[in-house]
Design an enzyme around this catalytic site. Structure first.
Site, PDB file in Angstrom:
ATOM      1  N   PRO A   1       0.794  -1.223   0.000  1.00  0.00           N
ATOM      2  CA  PRO A   1       0.000   0.000   0.000  1.00  0.00           C
ATOM      3  C   PRO A   1       0.829   1.277   0.000  1.00  0.00           C
ATOM      4  CG  PRO A   1      -0.128  -1.071   2.137  1.00  0.00           C
ATOM      5  CD  PRO A   1       0.583  -2.015   1.218  1.00  0.00           C
ATOM      6  N   ASN A   2       0.318   2.225  -0.732  1.00  0.00           N
ATOM      7  CA  ASN A   2       0.834   3.595  -0.838  1.00  0.00           C
ATOM      8  C   ASN A   2       2.108   3.723  -1.663  1.00  0.00           C
ATOM      9  OD1 ASN A   2      -1.281   4.766   0.768  1.00  0.00           O
ATOM     10  ND2 ASN A   2      -0.306   3.817   2.526  1.00  0.00           N
TER      11      ASN A   2
ATOM     12  N   ARG B   1       4.701  11.002  -1.922  1.00  0.00           N
ATOM     13  CA  ARG B   1       4.425  10.757  -0.512  1.00  0.00           C
ATOM     14  C   ARG B   1       5.696  10.918   0.310  1.00  0.00           C
ATOM     15  NH1 ARG B   1       4.105   5.110   2.380  1.00  0.00           N
ATOM     16  NH2 ARG B   1       3.496   5.810   4.444  1.00  0.00           N
TER      17      ARG B   1
ATOM     18  N   TYR C   1      11.011   8.983   1.546  1.00  0.00           N
ATOM     19  CA  TYR C   1      11.015   8.031   0.443  1.00  0.00           C
ATOM     20  C   TYR C   1      11.660   8.552  -0.837  1.00  0.00           C
ATOM     21  CZ  TYR C   1       7.767   5.743   3.571  1.00  0.00           C
ATOM     22  OH  TYR C   1       7.196   5.153   4.673  1.00  0.00           O
TER      23      TYR C   1
ATOM     24  N   ASN D   1       8.006  -5.527  -0.885  1.00  0.00           N
ATOM     25  CA  ASN D   1       7.937  -4.355  -0.026  1.00  0.00           C
ATOM     26  C   ASN D   1       6.482  -4.282   0.428  1.00  0.00           C
ATOM     27  OD1 ASN D   1       7.757  -1.895   1.225  1.00  0.00           O
ATOM     28  ND2 ASN D   1       9.013  -0.815  -0.273  1.00  0.00           N
TER      29      ASN D   1
ATOM     30  N   ALA E   1       2.976  -1.087   5.016  1.00  0.00           N
ATOM     31  CA  ALA E   1       2.343  -1.212   6.335  1.00  0.00           C
ATOM     32  C   ALA E   1       1.935  -2.645   6.668  1.00  0.00           C
ATOM     33  CB  ALA E   1       1.130  -0.292   6.422  1.00  0.00           C
TER      34      ALA E   1
ATOM     35  N   ASP F   1       1.517 -15.975   6.430  1.00  0.00           N
ATOM     36  CA  ASP F   1       1.120 -17.351   6.111  1.00  0.00           C
ATOM     37  C   ASP F   1       1.272 -17.644   4.619  1.00  0.00           C
ATOM     38  OD1 ASP F   1       0.584 -17.905   8.765  1.00  0.00           O
ATOM     39  OD2 ASP F   1      -1.588 -17.653   8.566  1.00  0.00           O
TER      40      ASP F   1
ATOM     41  N   GLU G   1      12.681  -9.310   1.857  1.00  0.00           N
ATOM     42  CA  GLU G   1      11.826  -8.254   2.394  1.00  0.00           C
ATOM     43  C   GLU G   1      12.577  -6.948   2.172  1.00  0.00           C
ATOM     44  OE1 GLU G   1      10.310  -6.592   6.713  1.00  0.00           O
ATOM     45  OE2 GLU G   1      10.922  -8.688   6.566  1.00  0.00           O
TER      46      GLU G   1
ATOM     47  N   HIS H   1      12.601  -2.624   2.208  1.00  0.00           N
ATOM     48  CA  HIS H   1      12.025  -1.357   2.661  1.00  0.00           C
ATOM     49  C   HIS H   1      12.905  -0.212   2.174  1.00  0.00           C
ATOM     50  CE1 HIS H   1       9.166  -3.397   5.193  1.00  0.00           C
ATOM     51  NE2 HIS H   1      10.149  -4.179   5.579  1.00  0.00           N
ATOM     52  N   ILE H   2      12.289   0.811   1.647  1.00  0.00           N
ATOM     53  CA  ILE H   2      13.011   1.976   1.145  1.00  0.00           C
ATOM     54  C   ILE H   2      13.727   2.689   2.285  1.00  0.00           C
ATOM     55  CG2 ILE H   2      12.706   4.258   0.084  1.00  0.00           C
ATOM     56  CD1 ILE H   2      10.370   2.940  -1.540  1.00  0.00           C
ATOM     57  N   SER H   3      13.026   2.892   3.382  1.00  0.00           N
ATOM     58  CA  SER H   3      13.623   3.558   4.547  1.00  0.00           C
ATOM     59  C   SER H   3      14.169   2.503   5.509  1.00  0.00           C
ATOM     60  CB  SER H   3      12.581   4.419   5.270  1.00  0.00           C
ATOM     61  OG  SER H   3      11.602   3.604   5.888  1.00  0.00           O
TER      62      SER H   3
ATOM     63  N   ARG I   1      13.013   4.293  12.610  1.00  0.00           N
ATOM     64  CA  ARG I   1      11.728   4.996  12.662  1.00  0.00           C
ATOM     65  C   ARG I   1      10.992   4.656  13.955  1.00  0.00           C
ATOM     66  NH1 ARG I   1       8.853   4.501   7.102  1.00  0.00           N
ATOM     67  NH2 ARG I   1       7.595   6.119   8.069  1.00  0.00           N
TER      68      ARG I   1
END
Length: 149
Positions: free
Chosen positions: A13-14, A21, A26, A75, A78, A88, A99, A101-103, A108
């Site tokens: 999402p997003n 954003r 990001y 990615n 949330a 699962d 996995e 993540h940009i940040s 955080r």
């Protein structure tokens, strides 16, 4: 090794708002930029690059990768911190999972420190910015070649 099976790059999402954003977190690169970089970085396999704001759809995409893919870069945004259903689904995948993540989620707020996805991921990459995606593609190709899970 079947080099025709694609790499799945799944975005949660997003991420469709990337570039607009919270650019201080990001950056200004768009998801279309990221997709182009990933396709360029993939030297051995085709790339399936998808984004959804829906948890249900993201799980369906993981199911598709289970049947069709050699490896997954995900990615989950949330959903990383909230979705047991996504965990699962990913546990059923037999190949390597990155996995991404940009940040750096560990720098955080505390709500971003517990990842359900990390419980099944082969490795985690975080904090490299959007330009880290092609690095993840190359890393996934190595994991696939080495037969890692």
């Amino acid at each position: 090794m079947n080099e025709t099976k694609p790499i799945y790059i799944l975005n949660g999402p997003n991420l469709n708002r990337l570039g607009k954003r919270e650019p201080e977190i990001y950056g200004h690169d768009t998801l279309a930029d990221v997709e182009a970089w990933c396709r360029e970085a993939a030297s051995l396999r085709p790339v399936v690059f998808l984004q959804t704001n829906s948890e249900e759809k993201l799980i369906d995409l993981v199911h598709e990768a289970i049947d069709e893919g050699a490896g997954i870069i995900i990615n989950p945004a949330a959903f990383t911190f909230t979705s047991l259903a996504l965990l699962d689904a990913l546990k059923m995948f037999k190949g390597p999972i990155i996995e991404f993540h940009i940040s750096n989620v560990h720098r955080r707020e505390a709500i971003y420190h517990r990842s359900y996805v990390s419980m099944t991921a082969t490795t985690v990459m975080a904090g490299l910015g959007a330009k880290g995606y092609p690095i993840a593609v190359r890393a996934l190709e190595l994991l696939i070649a080495e037969g890692k899970r």
